[in-house]
Design a protein around this motif. Sequence first.
Motif, PDB file in Angstrom:
ATOM      1  N   ARG A  72       0.820  -1.215   0.000  1.00  0.00           N
ATOM      2  CA  ARG A  72       0.000   0.000   0.000  1.00  0.00           C
ATOM      3  C   ARG A  72       0.854   1.265   0.000  1.00  0.00           C
ATOM      4  O   ARG A  72       0.424   2.305  -0.463  1.00  0.00           O
ATOM      5  CB  ARG A  72      -0.930   0.012   1.214  1.00  0.00           C
ATOM      6  CG  ARG A  72      -2.076  -0.964   1.104  1.00  0.00           C
ATOM      7  CD  ARG A  72      -3.080  -0.752   2.217  1.00  0.00           C
ATOM      8  NE  ARG A  72      -2.884  -1.598   3.373  1.00  0.00           N
ATOM      9  CZ  ARG A  72      -3.245  -2.867   3.452  1.00  0.00           C
ATOM     10  NH1 ARG A  72      -3.802  -3.443   2.414  1.00  0.00           N
ATOM     11  NH2 ARG A  72      -3.049  -3.563   4.536  1.00  0.00           N
ATOM     12  N   LEU A  73       2.090   1.161   0.508  1.00  0.00           N
ATOM     13  CA  LEU A  73       3.000   2.312   0.576  1.00  0.00           C
ATOM     14  C   LEU A  73       3.927   2.402  -0.627  1.00  0.00           C
ATOM     15  O   LEU A  73       4.673   3.372  -0.756  1.00  0.00           O
ATOM     16  CB  LEU A  73       3.839   2.228   1.862  1.00  0.00           C
ATOM     17  CG  LEU A  73       3.053   2.107   3.170  1.00  0.00           C
ATOM     18  CD1 LEU A  73       3.991   1.839   4.340  1.00  0.00           C
ATOM     19  CD2 LEU A  73       2.215   3.343   3.417  1.00  0.00           C
ATOM     20  N   ALA A  74       3.897   1.392  -1.499  1.00  0.00           N
ATOM     21  CA  ALA A  74       4.806   1.361  -2.652  1.00  0.00           C
ATOM     22  C   ALA A  74       4.473   2.489  -3.626  1.00  0.00           C
ATOM     23  O   ALA A  74       3.311   2.766  -3.891  1.00  0.00           O
ATOM     24  CB  ALA A  74       4.730   0.012  -3.354  1.00  0.00           C
ATOM     25  N   GLN A  75       5.531   3.085  -4.167  1.00  0.00           N
ATOM     26  CA  GLN A  75       5.345   4.184  -5.108  1.00  0.00           C
ATOM     27  C   GLN A  75       5.456   3.732  -6.564  1.00  0.00           C
ATOM     28  O   GLN A  75       5.313   4.534  -7.471  1.00  0.00           O
ATOM     29  CB  GLN A  75       6.348   5.292  -4.809  1.00  0.00           C
ATOM     30  CG  GLN A  75       6.120   5.904  -3.445  1.00  0.00           C
ATOM     31  CD  GLN A  75       7.104   7.001  -3.118  1.00  0.00           C
ATOM     32  OE1 GLN A  75       7.863   7.439  -3.966  1.00  0.00           O
ATOM     33  NE2 GLN A  75       7.097   7.443  -1.880  1.00  0.00           N
ATOM     34  N   ILE A  76       5.730   2.451  -6.782  1.00  0.00           N
ATOM     35  CA  ILE A  76       5.793   1.915  -8.139  1.00  0.00           C
ATOM     36  C   ILE A  76       4.982   0.626  -8.216  1.00  0.00           C
ATOM     37  O   ILE A  76       4.733  -0.024  -7.201  1.00  0.00           O
ATOM     38  CB  ILE A  76       7.249   1.639  -8.603  1.00  0.00           C
ATOM     39  CG1 ILE A  76       7.885   0.493  -7.793  1.00  0.00           C
ATOM     40  CG2 ILE A  76       8.092   2.893  -8.548  1.00  0.00           C
ATOM     41  CD1 ILE A  76       9.175  -0.024  -8.380  1.00  0.00           C
ATOM     42  N   GLN A  77       4.594   0.277  -9.415  1.00  0.00           N
ATOM     43  CA  GLN A  77       3.980  -1.017  -9.708  1.00  0.00           C
ATOM     44  C   GLN A  77       5.028  -1.812 -10.481  1.00  0.00           C
ATOM     45  O   GLN A  77       5.274  -1.533 -11.644  1.00  0.00           O
ATOM     46  CB  GLN A  77       2.712  -0.834 -10.547  1.00  0.00           C
ATOM     47  CG  GLN A  77       1.547  -0.259  -9.777  1.00  0.00           C
ATOM     48  CD  GLN A  77       1.020  -1.239  -8.753  1.00  0.00           C
ATOM     49  OE1 GLN A  77       0.850  -2.429  -9.021  1.00  0.00           O
ATOM     50  NE2 GLN A  77       0.772  -0.745  -7.554  1.00  0.00           N
ATOM     51  N   PRO A  78       5.688  -2.760  -9.835  1.00  0.00           N
ATOM     52  CA  PRO A  78       6.777  -3.475 -10.502  1.00  0.00           C
ATOM     53  C   PRO A  78       6.293  -4.346 -11.650  1.00  0.00           C
ATOM     54  O   PRO A  78       5.149  -4.793 -11.665  1.00  0.00           O
ATOM     55  CB  PRO A  78       7.370  -4.328  -9.384  1.00  0.00           C
ATOM     56  CG  PRO A  78       6.266  -4.512  -8.409  1.00  0.00           C
ATOM     57  CD  PRO A  78       5.435  -3.257  -8.487  1.00  0.00           C
ATOM     58  N   VAL A  79       7.200  -4.563 -12.603  1.00  0.00           N
ATOM     59  CA  VAL A  79       6.954  -5.458 -13.738  1.00  0.00           C
ATOM     60  C   VAL A  79       8.226  -6.269 -13.984  1.00  0.00           C
ATOM     61  O   VAL A  79       9.324  -5.837 -13.627  1.00  0.00           O
ATOM     62  CB  VAL A  79       6.561  -4.688 -15.021  1.00  0.00           C
ATOM     63  CG1 VAL A  79       5.222  -4.000 -14.854  1.00  0.00           C
ATOM     64  CG2 VAL A  79       7.618  -3.699 -15.418  1.00  0.00           C
ATOM     65  N   ASP A  80       8.071  -7.421 -14.602  1.00  0.00           N
ATOM     66  CA  ASP A  80       9.235  -8.231 -14.953  1.00  0.00           C
ATOM     67  C   ASP A  80      10.190  -7.418 -15.819  1.00  0.00           C
ATOM     68  O   ASP A  80       9.763  -6.675 -16.703  1.00  0.00           O
ATOM     69  CB  ASP A  80       8.809  -9.492 -15.705  1.00  0.00           C
ATOM     70  CG  ASP A  80       8.265 -10.574 -14.787  1.00  0.00           C
ATOM     71  OD1 ASP A  80       8.448 -10.477 -13.558  1.00  0.00           O
ATOM     72  OD2 ASP A  80       7.655 -11.519 -15.300  1.00  0.00           O
ATOM     73  N   GLY A  81      11.482  -7.554 -15.542  1.00  0.00           N
ATOM     74  CA  GLY A  81      12.510  -6.868 -16.309  1.00  0.00           C
ATOM     75  C   GLY A  81      12.884  -5.509 -15.753  1.00  0.00           C
ATOM     76  O   GLY A  81      13.860  -4.905 -16.205  1.00  0.00           O
ATOM     77  N   GLN A  82      12.157  -5.025 -14.780  1.00  0.00           N
ATOM     78  CA  GLN A  82      12.409  -3.704 -14.203  1.00  0.00           C
ATOM     79  C   GLN A  82      13.566  -3.762 -13.211  1.00  0.00           C
ATOM     80  O   GLN A  82      13.663  -4.683 -12.406  1.00  0.00           O
ATOM     81  CB  GLN A  82      11.134  -3.240 -13.496  1.00  0.00           C
ATOM     82  CG  GLN A  82      11.146  -1.842 -12.966  1.00  0.00           C
ATOM     83  CD  GLN A  82       9.784  -1.481 -12.385  1.00  0.00           C
ATOM     84  OE1 GLN A  82       9.153  -2.299 -11.717  1.00  0.00           O
ATOM     85  NE2 GLN A  82       9.325  -0.276 -12.664  1.00  0.00           N
ATOM     86  N   GLN A  83      14.449  -2.774 -13.285  1.00  0.00           N
ATOM     87  CA  GLN A  83      15.568  -2.641 -12.352  1.00  0.00           C
ATOM     88  C   GLN A  83      15.069  -1.855 -11.138  1.00  0.00           C
ATOM     89  O   GLN A  83      14.549  -0.753 -11.284  1.00  0.00           O
ATOM     90  CB  GLN A  83      16.730  -1.911 -13.030  1.00  0.00           C
ATOM     91  CG  GLN A  83      18.028  -1.961 -12.283  1.00  0.00           C
ATOM     92  CD  GLN A  83      18.752  -3.294 -12.409  1.00  0.00           C
ATOM     93  OE1 GLN A  83      18.383  -4.145 -13.216  1.00  0.00           O
ATOM     94  NE2 GLN A  83      19.780  -3.491 -11.621  1.00  0.00           N
TER      95      GLN A  83
END
Length: 119
Positions: A72-83
């Motif tokens: 809930r506190l994350a500022q990004i939505q991660p995706v595969d391949g992301q650094q």
Amino acid sequence: MKSSDLAADRTPILTVSELNQQARDCLENNFGRIEVEGEISDLLKHRSGHWYFTLKDDNAQVRCAMFANRIRLAQIQPVDGQQVLIKGRVSLYEGRGDFQIIVDQIEHAGEGLLRQAFD
């Protein structure tokens, strides 16, 4: 040699559960908060709200778990391949004996990637 001498030299026999509990305690007590940079792969956004993924570089990988209360506190939505850069703590999932990082924070890694996205 007396049988009492043999008993004193005997290595204690652990159950798998005892071994994993001791390994978890050792890891959690000897590592403080850590920061690790790497590439996300095998991202699973579980229906429970938790994220599970592998963080890797050219030579190694480590499993990661980020729980819903931290997401809930994350500022990004991660995706595969992301650094990314993650902050968290080392642990061991006792049920499978898997070494892992429990992630508290996740962010894009480095200005270079942000600049590439902007350009």
